[in-house]
Design a protein around this motif. Structure first.
Motif, PDB file in Angstrom:
ATOM      1  N   UNK A  39      39.147 -34.580  11.877  1.00  0.00           N
ATOM      2  CA  UNK A  39      37.804 -34.402  11.303  1.00  0.00           C
ATOM      3  C   UNK A  39      37.867 -34.296   9.780  1.00  0.00           C
ATOM      4  N   UNK A  40      38.899 -33.653   9.257  1.00  0.00           N
ATOM      5  CA  UNK A  40      39.026 -33.557   7.797  1.00  0.00           C
ATOM      6  C   UNK A  40      39.245 -34.927   7.174  1.00  0.00           C
ATOM      7  N   UNK A  41      40.039 -35.760   7.828  1.00  0.00           N
ATOM      8  CA  UNK A  41      40.235 -37.127   7.326  1.00  0.00           C
ATOM      9  C   UNK A  41      38.910 -37.884   7.336  1.00  0.00           C
ATOM     10  N   UNK A  42      38.138 -37.702   8.400  1.00  0.00           N
ATOM     11  CA  UNK A  42      36.818 -38.349   8.478  1.00  0.00           C
ATOM     12  C   UNK A  42      35.908 -37.828   7.364  1.00  0.00           C
ATOM     13  N   UNK A  43      35.925 -36.510   7.123  1.00  0.00           N
ATOM     14  CA  UNK A  43      35.125 -35.945   6.031  1.00  0.00           C
ATOM     15  C   UNK A  43      35.469 -36.620   4.710  1.00  0.00           C
ATOM     16  N   UNK A  44      36.776 -36.766   4.461  1.00  0.00           N
ATOM     17  CA  UNK A  44      37.204 -37.382   3.213  1.00  0.00           C
ATOM     18  C   UNK A  44      36.812 -38.840   3.131  1.00  0.00           C
ATOM     19  N   UNK A  45      36.982 -39.581   4.253  1.00  0.00           N
ATOM     20  CA  UNK A  45      36.636 -40.999   4.269  1.00  0.00           C
ATOM     21  C   UNK A  45      35.145 -41.212   4.055  1.00  0.00           C
ATOM     22  N   UNK A  46      34.332 -40.271   4.528  1.00  0.00           N
ATOM     23  CA  UNK A  46      32.881 -40.367   4.352  1.00  0.00           C
ATOM     24  C   UNK A  46      32.417 -39.794   3.008  1.00  0.00           C
ATOM     25  N   UNK A  47      33.366 -39.437   2.158  1.00  0.00           N
ATOM     26  CA  UNK A  47      33.047 -38.930   0.813  1.00  0.00           C
ATOM     27  C   UNK A  47      32.237 -37.642   0.855  1.00  0.00           C
ATOM     28  N   UNK A  48      32.536 -36.775   1.821  1.00  0.00           N
ATOM     29  CA  UNK A  48      31.787 -35.524   1.954  1.00  0.00           C
ATOM     30  C   UNK A  48      32.379 -34.384   1.127  1.00  0.00           C
ATOM     31  N   UNK A  49      33.538 -34.630   0.522  1.00  0.00           N
ATOM     32  CA  UNK A  49      34.192 -33.564  -0.233  1.00  0.00           C
ATOM     33  C   UNK A  49      33.352 -33.018  -1.367  1.00  0.00           C
ATOM     34  N   UNK A  50      32.539 -33.886  -1.961  1.00  0.00           N
ATOM     35  CA  UNK A  50      31.698 -33.461  -3.083  1.00  0.00           C
ATOM     36  C   UNK A  50      30.634 -32.472  -2.645  1.00  0.00           C
ATOM     37  N   UNK A  51      30.236 -32.530  -1.369  1.00  0.00           N
ATOM     38  CA  UNK A  51      29.107 -31.739  -0.911  1.00  0.00           C
ATOM     39  C   UNK A  51      29.509 -30.477  -0.150  1.00  0.00           C
ATOM     40  N   UNK A  52      30.743 -30.435   0.346  1.00  0.00           N
ATOM     41  CA  UNK A  52      31.126 -29.322   1.214  1.00  0.00           C
ATOM     42  C   UNK A  52      31.064 -27.984   0.482  1.00  0.00           C
ATOM     43  N   UNK A  53      31.448 -27.964  -0.782  1.00  0.00           N
ATOM     44  CA  UNK A  53      31.425 -26.703  -1.525  1.00  0.00           C
ATOM     45  C   UNK A  53      30.030 -26.349  -2.033  1.00  0.00           C
ATOM     46  N   UNK A  54      29.031 -27.210  -1.775  1.00  0.00           N
ATOM     47  CA  UNK A  54      27.660 -26.899  -2.173  1.00  0.00           C
ATOM     48  C   UNK A  54      27.003 -25.984  -1.143  1.00  0.00           C
ATOM     49  N   UNK A  55      27.687 -24.935  -0.790  1.00  0.00           N
ATOM     50  CA  UNK A  55      27.182 -23.971   0.175  1.00  0.00           C
ATOM     51  C   UNK A  55      26.741 -22.734  -0.592  1.00  0.00           C
TER      52      UNK A  55
END
Length: 564
Positions: free
Chosen positions: A108-124
């Motif tokens: 799932x983490x690889x999928x998160x990275x491939x979908x470019x979600x890293x920029x948004x995950x810390x926007x919590x």
């Protein structure tokens, strides 16, 4: 070939070889007791903590996007795995299936990275992160009370609270003494000496030596025999009945690991004055966790304390993470017997310190001064984390945080929606006031400013119903950079109602995406080109002229009726 290597591993070089070696060696000394402690705390054994530190530490460093970051088992990940091992499948019966959950988390983490979600995950929202991390700290401390007092670890906070009277009434005094010595060392060891001899390692050595010298003949719980040699391969194993639960835990591990790692990456950026690649970091963490699961290791994430120690020791590139893992591998292969007599109470003392450090004391002390809503949200997330489960805590926390944010933004947007009929409005310039004076209340200027989301739709509808008796509507969107679908529908309704009541509508200042959105909603199609303006003043002039024309036509019609 060299170009391809540099493209895939831009941070991997030998220009900082000495600093990376010293940083990796130093941080391995810190990581060893923590890896053992997290392994024991998870319920799967100390060796799983070492496996996790070695595999996640190596692959996350090589493939990740934060050059100086050190990865390995962390408190939040261990808390989840403790639930997986004990509550879901059992340590003995479903060990392979439990490590399949680790692989799922990595995938799932690889999928998160491939979908470019890293920029948004810390926007919590910070209130959610604070409550969640503080809850994790409380869980770690609560679960270590049993081992600290010489009893087996509890499976949950409620179980630990239920058994606490028994622990206190029947303490294992040698364990209590060693645990207390450990706490004294980790809390009082001078910070300047901590760089030379890390306090967790010192506590581990002192506690183990004391256990051997003074309590060797007592029933003191220790780590015991640790498997030697390389780990065995554990291929993924699924059961359809448990697939939904496994997937849920996998997502939880992936999300926690992503948040933990990316927050640590921000810390590393601040210290080294560099900038990490969040999506690459997620992919690296995912690869590390998948490999760890394949070889029976605990899942890991970027660890703040270990990363800071690495940077202070000179580590700047992924080589420092690899060196740290190789040092732990040497310990595992050649010095496994030295870790067997380590008392559980000593590891419990180290983890209690870790749990206390995770609790966000700074924000807990100040939260009530900032906002009662934020304070309530934070304590709510903390409570759900401790007494319900981590996924529920984060989901509920983010949901209510978003509701509060939407409510606040809607109130701000509502203030930017104004239906102006009176020429005395302060937002008008002299010429606009004069034109509204000439309109004699027959023209309504509907002015909107700022980005308009669905939260503003209600305000638009309320404002338009306040004034019903007018001939011309001037809709000013000059200061609207963004128009949401719901707000667009509210404007469409306004225009259609005006057309049905034979009122003229003039549109002012719509451009870019706002104009495109209105065009797609067919709002522009309801207007003629003569009714679309760039200037508000010009629209008001045309509106006043149209009102004068209509007034003259009404007067003439009235005169004709009287003559008849």
């Amino acid at each position: 070939m060299l170009y391809t290597f540099k493209r895939w591993f831009p941070n991997l070089h030998l220009r900082n070889l000495k600093g990376d070696f010293l940083g990796g060696l130093t941080v391995s000394i810190v990581a060893l007791p923590l890896a053992l402690a997290f392994g024991v705390s998870s319920g799967a054994g100390a060796i799983t903590g070492l496996y996790g530190a070695i595999f996640v530490g190596t692959f996350a460093a090589i493939f990740g996007g934060t050059p100086s970051q050190i990865s390995g088992p962390t408190g939040p990940m261990t808390v989840v795995m403790a639930s997986v091992f004990t509550a879901q499948y059992g340590v003995e019966e479903g060990l392979t299936m439990s490590f399949t959950v680790v692989m799922l988390g990595g995938l799932f983490q690889i999928i998160f990275g491939a979908l470019q979600l890293g920029t948004y995950i810390t926007m919590m929202p910070y209130t959610v992160i604070s409550g969640f991390m503080s809850g994790i700290g409380v869980i770690i401390v609560a679960l270590q009370l049993g081992p600290f007092l010489g009893h087996p670890a509890s499976a949950s906070v409620l179980e630990s609270a239920r058994d606490l009277p028994t622990y206190l009434s029947e303490p294992n005094w040698p364990a209590v003494i060693l645990g207390t010595v450990t706490l004294v060392i980790v809390f009082t060891w001078p910070r300047r000496l901590n760089r030379i001899v890390p306090s967790p390692l010192l506590a581990l050595v002192v506690g183990t030596v004391m256990g051997l010298l003074f309590f060797g003949e007592t029933e003191l719980p220790v780590i015991g025999e640790i498997p030697s040699g390389l780990p065995e391969l554990r291929l993924p194993e699924f059961e359809w009945e448990a697939l939904r639960t496994m997937t849920g835990y996998g997502l939880m591990l992936a999300t926690l690991g992503a948040i933990d790692s990316l927050l640590t990456s921000l810390v590393a950026d601040n210290i080294t004055r560099t900038e990490h690649d969040p999506n690459r970091e997620l992919i690296g963490q995912g690869i590390g966790n998948m490999v760890a699961g394949l070889f029976g290791g605990l899942p890991g994430a970027g660890a703040t304390m270990r990363t800071v120690v690495n940077v202070q020791g000179g580590g700047r590139t992924p080589l420092s993470g690899v060196v740290h893992s190789l040092c732990l591998l040497v310990v595992m292969l050649g010095a496994g017997r030295l870790t067997e007599p380590i008392p559980h109470a000593v590891l419990a003392g180290i983890l209690i310190k870790v749990g206390i450090n995770i609790i966000d004391w700074s924000f807990l002390r100040r939260a009530h001064r900032i906002s009662l809503k934020a304070t309530g949200l934070m304590y709510g997330v903390l409570f759900l984390t401790v007494f319900v489960d981590l996924i529920t805590a984060v989901a509920v926390g983010v949901f209510f945080a978003n509701l509060l944010t939407i409510k606040g933004l809607s109130e701000l947007q509502a203030k930017q929606v104004k239906a102006i009929v009176s020429p005395s409005d302060e937002s008008l310039n002299d010429e606009e006031q004069d034109l509204l004076q000439q309109a004699k209340g027959r023209l309504m200027l509907f002015a909107i400013s700022g980005p308009m989301s669905f939260g503003s739709a209600k305000a638009i509808s309320q404002q338009i119903t306040m004034v019903n008796d007018y001939d011309v509507l001037v809709l000013d969107l000059s200061n609207v950079p963004r128009l949401g679908v719901t707000a667009s529908l509210a404007i469409e309704t306004m225009v259609l109602e005006a057309n049905q009541n034979r009122r003229d509508v003039f549109l002012v200042g719509a451009h870019g995406r706002v104009l495109e959105r209105l065009d797609r909603m067919e709002v522009i199609a309801a207007l003629t080109r003569e009714k679309v303006f760039e200037s508000r003043v010009e629209a008001l002039r045309q509106g006043v002229a149209l009102i004068d024309t209509k007034s003259a036509a009404r007067a003439e019609a009235g005169t004709s009726r009287r003559k008849r």
